[in-house]
Write a protein that holds these residues in place. Structure first.
Motif, PDB file in Angstrom:
ATOM      1  N   CYS A   1      -8.055  22.793   8.166  1.00  0.00           N
ATOM      2  CA  CYS A   1      -7.431  23.584   6.944  1.00  0.00           C
ATOM      3  C   CYS A   1      -6.904  24.672   8.078  1.00  0.00           C
ATOM      4  N   PRO A   2      -5.583  25.142   7.593  1.00  0.00           N
ATOM      5  CA  PRO A   2      -5.009  26.224   8.426  1.00  0.00           C
ATOM      6  C   PRO A   2      -5.650  27.634   8.536  1.00  0.00           C
ATOM      7  N   PHE A   3      -6.671  27.776   7.639  1.00  0.00           N
ATOM      8  CA  PHE A   3      -7.440  29.195   7.592  1.00  0.00           C
ATOM      9  C   PHE A   3      -8.759  28.861   8.013  1.00  0.00           C
ATOM     10  N   LEU A   4      -8.988  27.895   8.848  1.00  0.00           N
ATOM     11  CA  LEU A   4     -10.360  27.608   9.270  1.00  0.00           C
ATOM     12  C   LEU A   4     -10.376  28.483  10.735  1.00  0.00           C
ATOM     13  N   THR A   5     -11.369  29.179  11.119  1.00  0.00           N
ATOM     14  CA  THR A   5     -11.481  29.984  12.384  1.00  0.00           C
ATOM     15  C   THR A   5     -12.805  29.427  12.965  1.00  0.00           C
ATOM     16  N   ALA A   6     -12.975  29.853  14.079  1.00  0.00           N
ATOM     17  CA  ALA A   6     -14.484  29.539  15.018  1.00  0.00           C
ATOM     18  C   ALA A   6     -15.445  30.116  14.112  1.00  0.00           C
ATOM     19  N   GLU A   7     -15.363  31.037  13.415  1.00  0.00           N
ATOM     20  CA  GLU A   7     -16.594  31.726  12.550  1.00  0.00           C
ATOM     21  C   GLU A   7     -16.502  31.089  11.150  1.00  0.00           C
ATOM     22  N   GLY A   8     -15.836  30.334  10.934  1.00  0.00           N
ATOM     23  CA  GLY A   8     -15.757  29.907   9.515  1.00  0.00           C
ATOM     24  C   GLY A   8     -14.381  30.058   8.774  1.00  0.00           C
TER      25      GLY A   8
ATOM     26  N   ALA B   1       7.428  31.789   0.147  1.00  0.00           N
ATOM     27  CA  ALA B   1       7.136  31.524   1.450  1.00  0.00           C
ATOM     28  C   ALA B   1       5.782  30.624   1.847  1.00  0.00           C
ATOM     29  N   PHE B   2       4.719  31.162   0.869  1.00  0.00           N
ATOM     30  CA  PHE B   2       3.177  30.526   0.888  1.00  0.00           C
ATOM     31  C   PHE B   2       3.567  28.975   0.423  1.00  0.00           C
ATOM     32  N   LEU B   3       4.383  28.717  -0.333  1.00  0.00           N
ATOM     33  CA  LEU B   3       4.407  27.424  -0.877  1.00  0.00           C
ATOM     34  C   LEU B   3       4.993  26.481   0.315  1.00  0.00           C
ATOM     35  N   ALA B   4       6.140  27.121   0.564  1.00  0.00           N
ATOM     36  CA  ALA B   4       7.072  26.210   1.570  1.00  0.00           C
ATOM     37  C   ALA B   4       6.218  26.012   3.008  1.00  0.00           C
ATOM     38  N   ARG B   5       5.421  26.912   3.540  1.00  0.00           N
ATOM     39  CA  ARG B   5       4.572  26.894   4.568  1.00  0.00           C
ATOM     40  C   ARG B   5       3.181  25.975   4.306  1.00  0.00           C
ATOM     41  N   HIS B   6       2.603  26.260   3.541  1.00  0.00           N
ATOM     42  CA  HIS B   6       1.193  25.951   3.332  1.00  0.00           C
ATOM     43  C   HIS B   6       0.824  24.586   2.313  1.00  0.00           C
ATOM     44  N   THR B   7       2.006  24.361   1.546  1.00  0.00           N
ATOM     45  CA  THR B   7       1.450  23.337   0.508  1.00  0.00           C
ATOM     46  C   THR B   7       2.262  22.237   0.393  1.00  0.00           C
ATOM     47  N   LEU B   8       1.849  21.357  -0.111  1.00  0.00           N
ATOM     48  CA  LEU B   8       2.607  20.109  -0.409  1.00  0.00           C
ATOM     49  C   LEU B   8       2.410  19.758  -1.709  1.00  0.00           C
ATOM     50  N   SER B   9       3.549  19.024  -2.377  1.00  0.00           N
ATOM     51  CA  SER B   9       3.399  18.819  -4.001  1.00  0.00           C
ATOM     52  C   SER B   9       3.744  17.201  -4.068  1.00  0.00           C
TER      53      SER B   9
ATOM     54  N   ALA C   1      -3.549  21.725   8.981  1.00  0.00           N
ATOM     55  CA  ALA C   1      -3.175  21.897  10.300  1.00  0.00           C
ATOM     56  C   ALA C   1      -2.601  20.621  10.967  1.00  0.00           C
ATOM     57  N   GLU C   2      -1.808  20.465  12.110  1.00  0.00           N
ATOM     58  CA  GLU C   2      -1.809  19.320  12.915  1.00  0.00           C
ATOM     59  C   GLU C   2      -2.956  19.360  13.556  1.00  0.00           C
ATOM     60  N   GLY C   3      -3.158  17.997  14.314  1.00  0.00           N
ATOM     61  CA  GLY C   3      -4.324  17.814  14.958  1.00  0.00           C
ATOM     62  C   GLY C   3      -5.031  16.712  14.516  1.00  0.00           C
ATOM     63  N   PRO C   4      -6.035  16.021  15.397  1.00  0.00           N
ATOM     64  CA  PRO C   4      -6.586  14.860  15.015  1.00  0.00           C
ATOM     65  C   PRO C   4      -7.591  15.143  13.812  1.00  0.00           C
ATOM     66  N   GLU C   5      -8.074  16.203  13.645  1.00  0.00           N
ATOM     67  CA  GLU C   5      -9.135  16.555  12.641  1.00  0.00           C
ATOM     68  C   GLU C   5      -8.499  17.147  11.547  1.00  0.00           C
ATOM     69  N   LYS C   6      -7.178  17.379  11.440  1.00  0.00           N
ATOM     70  CA  LYS C   6      -6.619  18.004  10.269  1.00  0.00           C
ATOM     71  C   LYS C   6      -7.168  19.265   9.763  1.00  0.00           C
TER      72      LYS C   6
END
Ligand code: SF4
Ligand code: SF4
Length: 255
Positions: free
Chosen positions: A95-102, A64-72, A88-93
């Motif tokens: 990292c999906p694990f980036l939060t407001a705190e880091g 599931a991790f590979l399907a959701r979070h990776t490209l090969s 993640a989608e969006g103009p800045e692309k």
């Protein structure tokens, strides 16, 4: 931030000098003006152990991790696909694990995130099972952490960032990657390639294969090793490497 930094030959990259016993200045904290800039649209290659750490952190199985979070894709190794973190989608692309705190997965962040601003090179293992490692300083123009006052030796940085466990597992991957770079595939070897990708990167799928097929009757393992591969992803990953090496080179592995 670029790919996890492991160099598999004895030659230093052009223009780079190992830090050795010297020191370097660097700090990264929420006060630096570039904080989290390097977490947006990084070209981030993942090693098998990175995936183990992240999928466990996220309570996902590796499939599931590979399907959701990776490209090969085929990148710097022409004979084996690289696995990269999907932004993640969006103009800045981001990292999906980036939060407001880091970083939202800080304790389990991948090798490249934890090693930066260092780049690590290792030689291939010699006949006596030894290898050497070197660290280089990687300076990116966008990274203002290099202007900070804090001074580090390599040893201090490796300890502070908890890099050693990653290095030990990544060194095993270096040997596999080196093998794949020799184009060891038989003619029409798509099936072998798919099996190798699963064994190296998809530890939970490989575990299913080991325990739900005739694998253990074809490759009998000691009771101790069976316990270890049942209990830990790390040991299952090592078995995956052993098995792939066996079917590509005939080199037997310890039961
Ligand atoms: S894993 Fe964490 S440190 Fe690495 S790019 Fe993503 S948010 Fe940044
Ligand atoms: S100091 Fe460098 S490593 Fe830290 S957030 Fe800024 S760009 Fe990233």
């Amino acid at each position: 931030m670029d790919k996890p930094s492991t160099i598999t030959n004895d030659i230093f990259p052009p223009g780079k000098t190992p830090i050795g016993e010297g020191s370097f200045r660097f700090d990264c904290h929420p006060g630096v003006p570039c904080f989290t800039r390097c977490c947006k649209n990084p070209d981030m290659y993942l090693y098998p152990y990175d995936i183990i750490r992240m999928k466990r952190r996220l309570h996902m199985d590796s499939d599931a991790f590979l399907a959701r979070h990776t490209l090969s894709a085929i990148r710097d190794n022409p004979f084996f696909p690289s696995v990269m973190l999907k932004m993640a989608e969006g103009p800045e692309k981001p990292c999906p694990f980036l939060t407001a705190e880091g970083c939202g997965i800080y304790e389990d962040r991948p090798s490249s995130c934890r090693t930066y601003p260092l780049e690590r090179g290792v030689t291939r293992m010699d006949r006596l099972g030894r290898r050497e490692e070197y660290y280089f300083l990687q300076k990116d123009a966008h990274c203002l952490g290099h202007r900070e006052e804090k001074e580090w030796t390599v040893a201090d940085w490796v300890a502070d960032q908890d890099i050693e466990a990653f290095n030990r597992m990544n060194d095993l991957w270096v040997d596999m990657d080196s093998l794949f770079r020799t184009n060891p595939w038989p003619k029409n070897g798509d099936k072998q390639l798919r099996m190798a990708v699963t064994a190296c990167f998809n530890v939970d799928k490989f575990r299913e294969f080991v325990f739900d097929s005739s694998f253990l009757s074809r490759f009998p393992l000691s009771a101790d090793r069976v316990d270890r591969i049942r209990e830990t992803d790390e040991e299952m990953m090592k078995l995956g490497f052993d098995w792939v090496r066996f079917f590509l080179t005939g080199r037997p592995f310890a039961p």
